[in-house]
Design a protein around this motif. Structure first.
Motif, PDB file in Angstrom:
ATOM      1  N   ALA A 147      35.655  -0.865  13.091  1.00 34.66           N
ATOM      2  CA  ALA A 147      36.472  -0.953  14.304  1.00 34.66           C
ATOM      3  C   ALA A 147      35.597  -1.032  15.547  1.00 34.66           C
ATOM      4  N   GLU A 148      34.469  -0.344  15.522  1.00 35.38           N
ATOM      5  CA  GLU A 148      33.585  -0.329  16.688  1.00 35.38           C
ATOM      6  C   GLU A 148      32.687  -1.559  16.754  1.00 35.38           C
ATOM      7  N   HIS A 149      32.229  -2.059  15.602  1.00 30.41           N
ATOM      8  CA  HIS A 149      31.179  -3.074  15.605  1.00 30.41           C
ATOM      9  C   HIS A 149      31.542  -4.375  14.888  1.00 30.41           C
ATOM     10  N   GLY A 150      32.685  -4.421  14.218  1.00 31.54           N
ATOM     11  CA  GLY A 150      33.018  -5.604  13.445  1.00 31.54           C
ATOM     12  C   GLY A 150      32.202  -5.689  12.175  1.00 31.54           C
ATOM     13  N   LEU A 151      32.452  -6.748  11.402  1.00 32.20           N
ATOM     14  CA  LEU A 151      31.737  -6.913  10.144  1.00 32.20           C
ATOM     15  C   LEU A 151      30.257  -7.195  10.372  1.00 32.20           C
ATOM     16  N   ALA A 152      29.950  -8.128  11.251  1.00 35.06           N
ATOM     17  CA  ALA A 152      28.552  -8.524  11.468  1.00 35.06           C
ATOM     18  C   ALA A 152      27.732  -7.389  12.071  1.00 35.06           C
ATOM     19  N   GLY A 153      28.322  -6.635  12.977  1.00 36.83           N
ATOM     20  CA  GLY A 153      27.568  -5.594  13.668  1.00 36.83           C
ATOM     21  C   GLY A 153      27.510  -4.268  12.949  1.00 36.83           C
ATOM     22  N   ALA A 154      28.356  -4.077  11.941  1.00 34.71           N
ATOM     23  CA  ALA A 154      28.368  -2.806  11.213  1.00 34.71           C
ATOM     24  C   ALA A 154      27.087  -2.642  10.405  1.00 34.71           C
ATOM     25  N   ARG A 182      23.576   4.377  -1.465  1.00 34.18           N
ATOM     26  CA  ARG A 182      23.650   3.735  -2.783  1.00 34.18           C
ATOM     27  C   ARG A 182      25.060   3.803  -3.344  1.00 34.18           C
ATOM     28  N   LEU A 183      25.761   4.905  -3.061  1.00 33.71           N
ATOM     29  CA  LEU A 183      27.120   5.052  -3.565  1.00 33.71           C
ATOM     30  C   LEU A 183      28.059   4.012  -2.970  1.00 33.71           C
ATOM     31  N   LEU A 184      27.762   3.576  -1.770  1.00 34.53           N
ATOM     32  CA  LEU A 184      28.598   2.543  -1.155  1.00 34.53           C
ATOM     33  C   LEU A 184      28.570   1.267  -1.987  1.00 34.53           C
ATOM     34  N   TYR A 185      27.372   0.906  -2.443  1.00 30.29           N
ATOM     35  CA  TYR A 185      27.246  -0.287  -3.280  1.00 30.29           C
ATOM     36  C   TYR A 185      27.877  -0.065  -4.652  1.00 30.29           C
ATOM     37  N   VAL A 186      27.774   1.153  -5.160  1.00 31.13           N
ATOM     38  CA  VAL A 186      28.363   1.464  -6.460  1.00 31.13           C
ATOM     39  C   VAL A 186      29.887   1.337  -6.406  1.00 31.13           C
ATOM     40  N   TYR A 187      30.489   1.883  -5.343  1.00 31.15           N
ATOM     41  CA  TYR A 187      31.938   1.918  -5.260  1.00 31.15           C
ATOM     42  C   TYR A 187      32.550   0.626  -4.727  1.00 31.15           C
ATOM     43  N   ASP A 225      29.424  -4.517  -1.740  1.00 33.32           N
ATOM     44  CA  ASP A 225      28.583  -4.861  -0.589  1.00 33.32           C
ATOM     45  C   ASP A 225      29.391  -4.664   0.690  1.00 33.32           C
ATOM     46  N   LYS A 226      28.793  -4.999   1.814  1.00 34.34           N
ATOM     47  CA  LYS A 226      29.449  -4.738   3.090  1.00 34.34           C
ATOM     48  C   LYS A 226      30.735  -5.542   3.239  1.00 34.34           C
ATOM     49  N   GLU A 227      30.729  -6.806   2.790  1.00 31.72           N
ATOM     50  CA  GLU A 227      31.913  -7.641   2.909  1.00 31.72           C
ATOM     51  C   GLU A 227      33.069  -7.087   2.074  1.00 31.72           C
ATOM     52  N   GLN A 228      32.745  -6.624   0.871  1.00 31.54           N
ATOM     53  CA  GLN A 228      33.782  -6.051   0.019  1.00 31.54           C
ATOM     54  C   GLN A 228      34.308  -4.737   0.586  1.00 31.54           C
ATOM     55  N   LEU A 229      33.440  -3.987   1.218  1.00 25.84           N
ATOM     56  CA  LEU A 229      33.875  -2.756   1.874  1.00 25.84           C
ATOM     57  C   LEU A 229      34.801  -3.075   3.044  1.00 25.84           C
ATOM     58  N   PHE A 230      34.449  -4.097   3.809  1.00 22.60           N
ATOM     59  CA  PHE A 230      35.304  -4.530   4.914  1.00 22.60           C
ATOM     60  C   PHE A 230      36.681  -4.939   4.384  1.00 22.60           C
TER      61      PHE A 230
END
Length: 204
Positions: free
Chosen positions: A30-37, A51-56, A59-64
């Motif tokens: 919300a603060e930085h958008g996809l590119a700036g996050a 590392r858990l972020l990638y596990v769950y 990647d960043k796009e999938q998290l978005f």
């Protein structure tokens, strides 16, 4: 050997960590958008290993995408369009967007950075447009505008003040988000939607 208690706690720990990451990612996007996050900042906000972020989430796009799906789902649940009642819908959506400014910011970033909508989102809007069309056929709202256009206009009206240019907001006074100003605008919003959706008299 793991005990039953330790095994049963793992799913809860995993679910809690995922929730923390989603909450942190919601704020970051919300603060930085996809590119700036930044993944590091999301992990730090969540108090979790990145590392858990990638596990769950992959990647960043999938998290978005996961954040957007959750936001879209919550918005749909909290602002249903019942029987094509666009006046009630407009009031509920205005209230929700006012109470959840992150939702509006995420939607703006999404329009700017990711143009392709998901199938679930498309179907959600399709159902609402069909509800408007049904209400038009039944004579409960005006049928002189195509249902999709009428819905699009009401949708944007719900955000017209919350997304107003700062210079326009300043015209309203020192505090464009004061309780009195918001009540006044909400009443004007509902009246505007009421007028553009009111069915025509039978002899018109």
């Amino acid at each position: 050997m793991a005990t039953n208690a330790s095994r049963s706690s793992r799913p809860r720990d995993s679910a809690a960590t995922k929730e923390l990451l989603l909450a942190a990612a919601t704020t970051e996007f919300a603060e930085h958008g996809l590119a700036g996050a930044r993944i590091d900042r999301i992990a730090e906000r969540a108090g979790a290993n990145k590392r858990l972020l990638y596990v769950y989430f992959g990647d960043k796009e999938q998290l978005f995408d996961a954040v957007l799906r959750r936001q879209i789902g919550e918005l749909a649940r909290e602002t249903p369009l019942i029987d094509g009642d666009l006046v009630a819908y407009a009031g509920a959506r205005f209230d929700y967007m006012l109470a959840h400014p992150q939702t509006a910011r995420l939607a703006a970033w999404r329009r700017f950075e990711q143009g392709e909508p998901g199938e679930a989102e498309i179907e959600g809007y399709r159902a609402k447009v069909e509800a408007v069309a049904a209400a038009q056929r039944e004579g409960r709202i005006d049928d002189r505008l195509p249902a999709v256009d009428l819905f699009a206009m009401v949708l944007r009206l719900t955000e017209s003040w919350l997304d107003a240019p700062p210079a326009l907001a300043a015209v309203a006074g020192d505090d464009p988000r004061s309780a009195g100003r918001l009540r006044e605008h909400r009443a004007a919003l509902l009246e505007a939607v009421r007028r553009i959706t009111a069915p025509r008299p039978k002899n018109a």
